[in-house]
Write an enzyme that holds these catalytic residues in place. Structure first.
Site, PDB file in Angstrom:
ATOM      1  N   GLY A  71      18.066  57.629  81.784  1.00  0.00           N
ATOM      2  CA  GLY A  71      17.186  56.616  81.220  1.00  0.00           C
ATOM      3  C   GLY A  71      16.617  57.010  79.879  1.00  0.00           C
ATOM      4  N   ASP A  72      15.947  56.059  79.245  1.00  0.00           N
ATOM      5  CA  ASP A  72      15.295  56.266  77.941  1.00  0.00           C
ATOM      6  C   ASP A  72      16.300  56.607  76.847  1.00  0.00           C
ATOM      7  OD1 ASP A  72      12.661  56.074  79.190  1.00  0.00           O
ATOM      8  OD2 ASP A  72      13.073  58.070  79.977  1.00  0.00           O
TER       9      ASP A  72
ATOM     10  N   GLY B 136      17.857  54.475  74.850  1.00  0.00           N
ATOM     11  CA  GLY B 136      17.806  53.566  73.703  1.00  0.00           C
ATOM     12  C   GLY B 136      18.581  52.286  73.942  1.00  0.00           C
TER      13      GLY B 136
ATOM     14  N   ASN C   9       8.930  49.434  85.836  1.00  0.00           N
ATOM     15  CA  ASN C   9       8.859  50.892  85.977  1.00  0.00           C
ATOM     16  C   ASN C   9       9.614  51.614  84.884  1.00  0.00           C
ATOM     17  OD1 ASN C   9      11.201  49.766  87.097  1.00  0.00           O
ATOM     18  ND2 ASN C   9      11.558  51.524  88.419  1.00  0.00           N
TER      19      ASN C   9
ATOM     20  N   HIS D 155      11.603  49.597  77.225  1.00  0.00           N
ATOM     21  CA  HIS D 155      12.375  49.707  75.995  1.00  0.00           C
ATOM     22  C   HIS D 155      11.382  49.723  74.837  1.00  0.00           C
ATOM     23  CE1 HIS D 155      15.956  48.931  78.216  1.00  0.00           C
ATOM     24  NE2 HIS D 155      15.710  47.658  78.405  1.00  0.00           N
TER      25      HIS D 155
ATOM     26  N   GLN E  52      16.562  51.392  83.869  1.00  0.00           N
ATOM     27  CA  GLN E  52      16.843  52.775  84.281  1.00  0.00           C
ATOM     28  C   GLN E  52      18.242  53.197  83.803  1.00  0.00           C
ATOM     29  OE1 GLN E  52      15.499  50.618  86.945  1.00  0.00           O
ATOM     30  NE2 GLN E  52      13.563  51.174  86.038  1.00  0.00           N
TER      31      GLN E  52
ATOM     32  N   THR F  22      15.911  55.515  91.349  1.00  0.00           N
ATOM     33  CA  THR F  22      15.176  54.260  91.442  1.00  0.00           C
ATOM     34  C   THR F  22      15.629  53.520  92.695  1.00  0.00           C
ATOM     35  OG1 THR F  22      14.428  52.354  90.144  1.00  0.00           O
ATOM     36  CG2 THR F  22      16.790  52.874  90.054  1.00  0.00           C
TER      37      THR F  22
ATOM     38  N   GLY G 200       3.876  57.054  79.502  1.00  0.00           N
ATOM     39  CA  GLY G 200       3.365  58.006  78.527  1.00  0.00           C
ATOM     40  C   GLY G 200       3.619  59.447  78.903  1.00  0.00           C
TER      41      GLY G 200
END
Length: 428
Positions: A12-13, A15, A38, A41, A223, A238, A301
């Site tokens: 995940g994360d 882009g 959860n 983007h 995810q 997940t 965060g």
């Protein structure tokens, strides 16, 4: 025109929002087909940054119809908070379509998620506490509440009462929490009905008709592959299908309508939450990647765990998803590193694994086997063609492509919306 699936090929994360945005000018529909709020983007448009959690990133592109598919679980408070925040920034949100079959996250789902995670203690899996897992559990247990239920008050009350019969026993007798009343849940959910009503549709039918009419539909996963409920690092996953297979079931279109599958891969690797991570770095290199890449969760965060690129993972994701293309993101973050390790295999108790171990225990104990590639010091944020990249950056990209099993069709070289190199067309 094609049905295009965009999936994360790591944890995940990676882009995915930027990749969706890259297609935006020629896209008619963007569909979120799994997950909930959860994950998020972050999309940069000009000098404006937008953090989306529940909405598909296509909502930021004029002319695109954004769709929340039946495979998504929806927190209505979050949905309307995001819509209001975007409208306040002059983003047109009037075209949003919501599946009548999508399930609803209630307050008791959020409560159960948080208290269960605390109850697990050292065995916790690092959920966001937003009620995603409990909502999917109710869906599978056939006691979930769907969007369409909100428009029949009698059915809605029956469903809330049925769900609370068991949940209040759990809350009061196991977790020492107060019981939840039917009225408070009913009043909360029905407060959104009139605002929600114009958005609700048979989205599976609408998307199928759009494909019949030659429209381009992008299916955007929440995810990523390694968090998929079946194919990820279970149980640290997940609660939905985050691979390309989920695009059909989570949106109501036939698998044969999906023409292309684009996997998003960071030039390095990150992960949020608990679970195995072979290339994780605990030294100054990990801190450098986190700092330079601003690796903090869009939704929570939380600082992301960082490590070097893992081509074993990418090869696995390529096979599981049937990737036709890869978008490589954040190549610029590696600028200035003299020698860049890339994981090409694992060592598990002296045995070499060139593919992902089938045993979770083996994967947990896997040690990365690295090949070192020379780095570059030149600023690449202004590069707009592959030839603009320094020779060592080009070699790094080619190495990842050779090891991945799929072609690299686009390369992210900076945070700006246009800081991307398109090597191959992602639609034609």
């Amino acid at each position: 025109m094609p049905g295009i699936v965009i999936v994360g090929a790591q944890w995940g994360d990676e882009g995915k929002g930027k990749a969706t945005d890259l297609l935006g000018g020629r896209t008619d529909y963007v569909v979120k087909f799994n997950g909930g709020n959860n994950a998020g983007h972050t999309v940069v448009v000009g000098n404006q940054k937008y953090a989306l959690h529940l909405l598909p990133s296509g909502i930021l592109t004029p002319g695109v119809t954004p769709v929340i598919g039946n495979g998504v679980v929806i927190d209505l408070e979050v949905l309307f908070h995001e819509l209001e925040a975007l409208a306040a920034r002059d983003v047109d949100v009037s075209k949003l379509r919501v599946s009548a079959n999508a399930h609803i996250i209630t307050d008791y789902h959020r409560t159960l998620d948080k208290v269960t995670e605390r109850f697990l203690g050292k065995r916790s899996i690092g959920t966001t506490g937003r009620g995603i897992g409990p909502a999917y559990a109710d869906k599978i247990n056939r006691i979930g509440i769907r969007v369409q239920d909100l428009f029949d008050e009698s059915i809605l009350r029956q469903k809330i009462e049925g769900a609370l019969d068991a949940k209040n026993h759990m809350l009061t007798k196991v977790y020492n929490r107060r019981a939840v009343t039917c009225d408070e849940i009913f009043d909360d959910l029905t407060s959104y009905v009139e605002r929600l009503r114009p958005m609700v549709a048979d989205t599976g039918l609408e998307l199928s008709q759009a494909l019949d009419a030659g429209k381009t539909v992008v299916f955007e996963a929440g995810q990523a592959t390694m968090l998929d409920i079946d194919h990820g690092t279970y149980p640290f996953v997940t609660s939905s299908t985050a691979t390309a297979a989920g695009a059909a079931s989570g949106s109501g279109v036939a698998p044969s309508r999906l023409d292309r599958v684009i996997g998003i891969v960071k030039a390095y690797t990150t992960r949020v939450g608990a679970g195995p991570f072979p290339t994780e770095l605990f030294d100054e290199w990990g801190e450098l990647l986190r700092s330079n890449g601003f690796e903090f969760g869009t939704t929570t965060g939380r600082p992301r765990r960082c490590g070097w690129n893992d081509t074993v993972l990418t090869r696995y994701a390529s096979r599981i998803n049937g990737l036709t293309d890869i978008v490589l993101t954040k190549l610029d973050v590696l600028t200035g590193i003299e020698s860049i390790p890339v994981c090409v295999a694992y060592d598990v108790d002296g045995e070499r694994f060139d593919e992902l171990p089938v045993s979770q225990s083996d994967f947990h104990h896997a040690k990365p086997i690295y090949e070192e590639l020379p780095g570059w010091s030149e600023d690449i944020s202004g590069a707009r063609s592959f030839e603009d990249l320094p020779a060592n950056a080009q070699a790094y990209v080619r190495f990842l492509e050779e090891r991945s099993g799929s072609r690299i069709s686009a390369i992210g070289v900076g945070a700006d919306r246009d800081a991307i190199i398109q090597v191959h067309d992602l639609i034609d």
